[in-house]
Scaffold this motif. Structure first.
Motif, PDB file in Angstrom:
ATOM      1  N   GLY A 187      63.010  36.945  88.602  1.00  0.00           N
ATOM      2  CA  GLY A 187      61.620  36.607  88.857  1.00  0.00           C
ATOM      3  C   GLY A 187      60.847  37.888  89.115  1.00  0.00           C
ATOM      4  O   GLY A 187      61.362  38.811  89.760  1.00  0.00           O
ATOM      5  N   ILE A 188      59.638  37.957  88.601  1.00  0.00           N
ATOM      6  CA  ILE A 188      58.811  39.155  88.796  1.00  0.00           C
ATOM      7  C   ILE A 188      57.473  38.718  89.367  1.00  0.00           C
ATOM      8  O   ILE A 188      56.781  37.864  88.798  1.00  0.00           O
ATOM      9  CB  ILE A 188      58.613  39.922  87.482  1.00  0.00           C
ATOM     10  N   GLN A 215      49.396  45.835 101.038  1.00  0.00           N
ATOM     11  CA  GLN A 215      49.946  47.158 101.309  1.00  0.00           C
ATOM     12  C   GLN A 215      51.468  47.137 101.342  1.00  0.00           C
ATOM     13  O   GLN A 215      52.121  48.043 100.844  1.00  0.00           O
ATOM     14  CB  GLN A 215      49.426  47.672 102.663  1.00  0.00           C
ATOM     15  N   TYR A 216      52.031  46.091 101.910  1.00  0.00           N
ATOM     16  CA  TYR A 216      53.481  46.026 102.089  1.00  0.00           C
ATOM     17  C   TYR A 216      54.088  45.080 101.058  1.00  0.00           C
ATOM     18  O   TYR A 216      53.744  43.911 100.995  1.00  0.00           O
ATOM     19  CB  TYR A 216      53.802  45.534 103.502  1.00  0.00           C
ATOM     20  N   SER A 217      54.967  45.596 100.229  1.00  0.00           N
ATOM     21  CA  SER A 217      55.606  44.776  99.199  1.00  0.00           C
ATOM     22  C   SER A 217      57.086  44.652  99.509  1.00  0.00           C
ATOM     23  O   SER A 217      57.854  45.585  99.260  1.00  0.00           O
ATOM     24  CB  SER A 217      55.414  45.405  97.813  1.00  0.00           C
ATOM     25  N   PRO A 218      57.531  43.587 100.086  1.00  0.00           N
ATOM     26  CA  PRO A 218      58.953  43.429 100.418  1.00  0.00           C
ATOM     27  C   PRO A 218      59.798  43.369  99.151  1.00  0.00           C
ATOM     28  O   PRO A 218      59.419  42.730  98.181  1.00  0.00           O
ATOM     29  CB  PRO A 218      58.996  42.098 101.175  1.00  0.00           C
ATOM     30  N   ARG A 219      60.921  44.061  99.180  1.00  0.00           N
ATOM     31  CA  ARG A 219      61.818  44.061  98.021  1.00  0.00           C
ATOM     32  C   ARG A 219      63.112  43.333  98.429  1.00  0.00           C
ATOM     33  O   ARG A 219      64.072  43.958  98.881  1.00  0.00           O
ATOM     34  CB  ARG A 219      62.115  45.493  97.555  1.00  0.00           C
ATOM     35  N   ASP A 220      63.093  42.066  98.337  1.00  0.00           N
ATOM     36  CA  ASP A 220      64.287  41.274  98.610  1.00  0.00           C
ATOM     37  C   ASP A 220      64.308  40.077  97.670  1.00  0.00           C
ATOM     38  O   ASP A 220      63.426  39.921  96.836  1.00  0.00           O
ATOM     39  CB  ASP A 220      64.350  40.844 100.076  1.00  0.00           C
ATOM     40  N   ASN A 221      65.343  39.252  97.779  1.00  0.00           N
ATOM     41  CA  ASN A 221      65.502  38.128  96.862  1.00  0.00           C
ATOM     42  C   ASN A 221      64.964  36.820  97.424  1.00  0.00           C
ATOM     43  O   ASN A 221      65.214  35.755  96.867  1.00  0.00           O
ATOM     44  CB  ASN A 221      66.985  37.963  96.504  1.00  0.00           C
ATOM     45  N   ILE A 251      57.450  43.111  92.521  1.00  0.00           N
ATOM     46  CA  ILE A 251      58.526  42.596  93.375  1.00  0.00           C
ATOM     47  C   ILE A 251      59.505  41.844  92.488  1.00  0.00           C
ATOM     48  O   ILE A 251      59.123  40.944  91.736  1.00  0.00           O
ATOM     49  CB  ILE A 251      57.956  41.656  94.458  1.00  0.00           C
ATOM     50  N   LEU A 252      60.772  42.227  92.571  1.00  0.00           N
ATOM     51  CA  LEU A 252      61.800  41.687  91.685  1.00  0.00           C
ATOM     52  C   LEU A 252      62.760  40.799  92.460  1.00  0.00           C
ATOM     53  O   LEU A 252      63.252  41.177  93.525  1.00  0.00           O
ATOM     54  CB  LEU A 252      62.558  42.842  91.035  1.00  0.00           C
TER      55      LEU A 252
END
Length: 531
Positions: free
Chosen positions: A319-320, A326-332, A400-401
């Motif tokens: 998923g993209i 400002q804050y882009s969490p990078r988790d699943n 965000i992936l």
């Protein structure tokens, strides 16, 4: 019905060493649906600007109609679309614009959205609706298919097929076939007009080229044969002439009655020699008139690497999502992303799966904005691709992936981006910057129809097609396991598209593409994955 008359048109840019057009004359009927075909850099857009009176030129262009040009220049893309319509066409009639939008299958609610929030396809359709809602103008449509997906191209071509009175620049063969009835071509030495669509023009050109090549070979043989005959006639004439005087004439002088015969024989031999030489000169002149407009295309070369693993890229449940905060969490955890971004996120790809194997050619297909380019950039990020000027790094940081992307160890990727705005400076400096062999780079560009003079110019002066060719040539200079090309054919002329088709068919690189040229995709035998 009226005509556009072009007489003795000559034009060159200030500071240029060569003419773009020289003593060009032809006529266009304003009821025609005219396709405009030429190699990149030959002057298609320049000619459209000349029709609009944007540049000074020698000769005359006369017409009883005015000209409207697509795409329009828009001062502020953040304005509502209706305000953009008013800016472009102050005297517009609302119902006519709505009528054209309906024909293009666009909901009129787009008129009340900011123009920059529309997809590329929606922006193109809105501008075409504005263009065709006017009256009494001959329409100049410059490459409307760039960035349009396949279904939209089909829709726009069907729409144009119901219209008349336009000059259309496009390199999409299927698109041209569906919506034109005449072809205007800029050749190497002249401009021609033919009745028919792209396919009929291409077949006529192929037959003419084959005839000229065969005729050229026959004339070369004739010229060689006549040279030999002229040489023999010259030797015989000289031998006969020598019997009139000097040592060879001693036997003849014993019989004075033979002199008149010898003189007449010499005269005839000299005449035969001169006639042979005149025929030879005519044949050389005929030969020089051939092959002038044949578009020679040399074969391109590519030496792709083969990875020891069969699967180069595996994407599972990907998923993209893009987030403007400002804050882009990078988790699943998509729910966590939604909670932290407060609803400012936009998901463009959902549960996407893909495997790319050695030797596969894959084309991503789908509507504009469905995430094709996002998938490509996610793959690049997974191999620690170093972002260069061809990418908007801020936007990449906001991607965000979710899900997983696995790539083969040591995977080397060669990338062609959509955007060409980062191309600046000279070809030499560009080659040095990216560590590619300048000689090979320039050789590839020469094969893609760059002149030596163009190789010395700044890239800011290049046409859109020439800039794309720079990016493709750079990719061809790189040995890679996987070639990732994002809409590589935008602005690229038909002849170069065929070169690239033949290259892919011959060298069979592992290829992941976003491309909307249906003919090209069919020719290379690509596997299509629809988002």
């Amino acid at each position: 019905m009226s005509q556009i008359n072009v007489n003795d048109l000559t034009f060159y840019y200030d500071g240029s060493y060569d003419n773009i057009f020289e003593n060009v004359s032809f006529q266009i009927d304003t009821d025609w649906k005219l396709g405009f075909i030429a190699r990149n850099g030959r002057g298609k857009t320049t000619f459209l600007r000349l029709l609009q009176g944007k540049y000074e030129y020698k000769g005359t262009i006369s017409s009883s109609v005015s000209f409207d040009y697509f795409p329009f220049e828009i001062s502020d893309h953040q304005k509502d679309t209706l305000a953009v319509v008013e800016e472009i066409y102050p005297d517009y009639e609302f119902w006519k614009v709505c009528r054209e939008l309906t024909l293009l299958q666009v909901d009129t609610e787009v008129l009340y959205r900011p123009f920059d929030t529309l997809s590329n396809g929606e922006q193109t359709k809105v501008m075409l609706a504005i263009l065709f809602s006017g009256e009494n103008s001959f329409l100049l449509i410059d490459e409307p298919t760039n960035h349009l997906d396949m279904p939209t191209r089909k829709l726009v071509s069907d729409y144009l097929n119901k219209k008349k009175g336009f000059l259309l620049v496009s390199h999409d063969r299927a698109f041209l076939d569906q919506c034109i009835d005449h072809v205007l071509t800029i050749n190497k030495t002249n401009i021609e007009i033919q009745k028919g669509n792209f396919s009929s023009w291409w077949e006529n050109k192929r037959r003419k080229d084959e005839y000229e090549i065969a005729e050229n070979e026959n004339l070369k043989k004739d010229i060689q044969r006549m040279k030999e005959s002229a040489r023999q006639s010259r030797e015989w004439a000289d031998n006969v002439e020598a019997t009139k005087i000097g040592k060879k004439s001693q036997d003849q002088e014993k019989n004075i009655d033979s002199r008149a015969y010898i003189g007449e024989k010499s005269r005839r031999m000299q005449m035969r020699r001169k006639n042979m030489e005149r025929r030879q000169d005519r044949s050389i002149e005929e030969k020089s008139a051939l092959l002038k407009n044949i578009e020679s295309t040399e074969s391109l070369k590519l030496f792709p690497l083969r990875h020891h693993k069969d699967v180069l890229v595996r994407m599972e449940e990907v998923g993209i999502t893009y987030c403007s905060c400002q804050y882009s969490p990078r988790d699943n955890d998509l729910q966590s992303i939604t909670d932290k971004c407060g609803g400012k996120e936009k998901q463009v790809v959902h549960n996407f799966n893909l495997e790319i194997r050695n030797g596969e050619k894959i084309v991503l297909e789908g509507k504009n904005g469905c995430g094709k380019s996002s998938i490509i950039k996610s793959i690049l990020s997974s191999v620690d691709w170093s972002f260069d000027d061809s990418m908007d790094e801020d936007k990449e940081n906001n991607r965000i992936l979710t899900g997983s992307i696995e790539t083969a160890g040591g995977l080397i990727i060669s990338y062609v981006p959509q955007d060409t705005s980062h191309l600046k400076g000279t070809i030499s400096s560009y080659a040095e910057r990216y560590g590619i062999d300048e000689t090979i780079f320039k050789t590839l560009l020469r094969k893609l129809d760059f002149s030596r003079l163009q190789l010395e110019k700044s890239m800011e002066e290049y046409s859109g097609g020439q800039k794309k060719k720079v990016l493709i040539a750079r990719s061809l200079c790189q040995q890679a396991h996987l070639y990732v090309w994002d809409e590589p054919l935008n602005f690229i002329d038909v002849f170069s598209r065929i070169q690239i088709e033949e290259l892919i068919e011959k060298y069979n690189p592992t290829l992941l593409m976003v491309e909307h040229d249906r003919t090209f995709v069919e020719k290379i035998g690509a596997k299509i994955i629809t988002l």
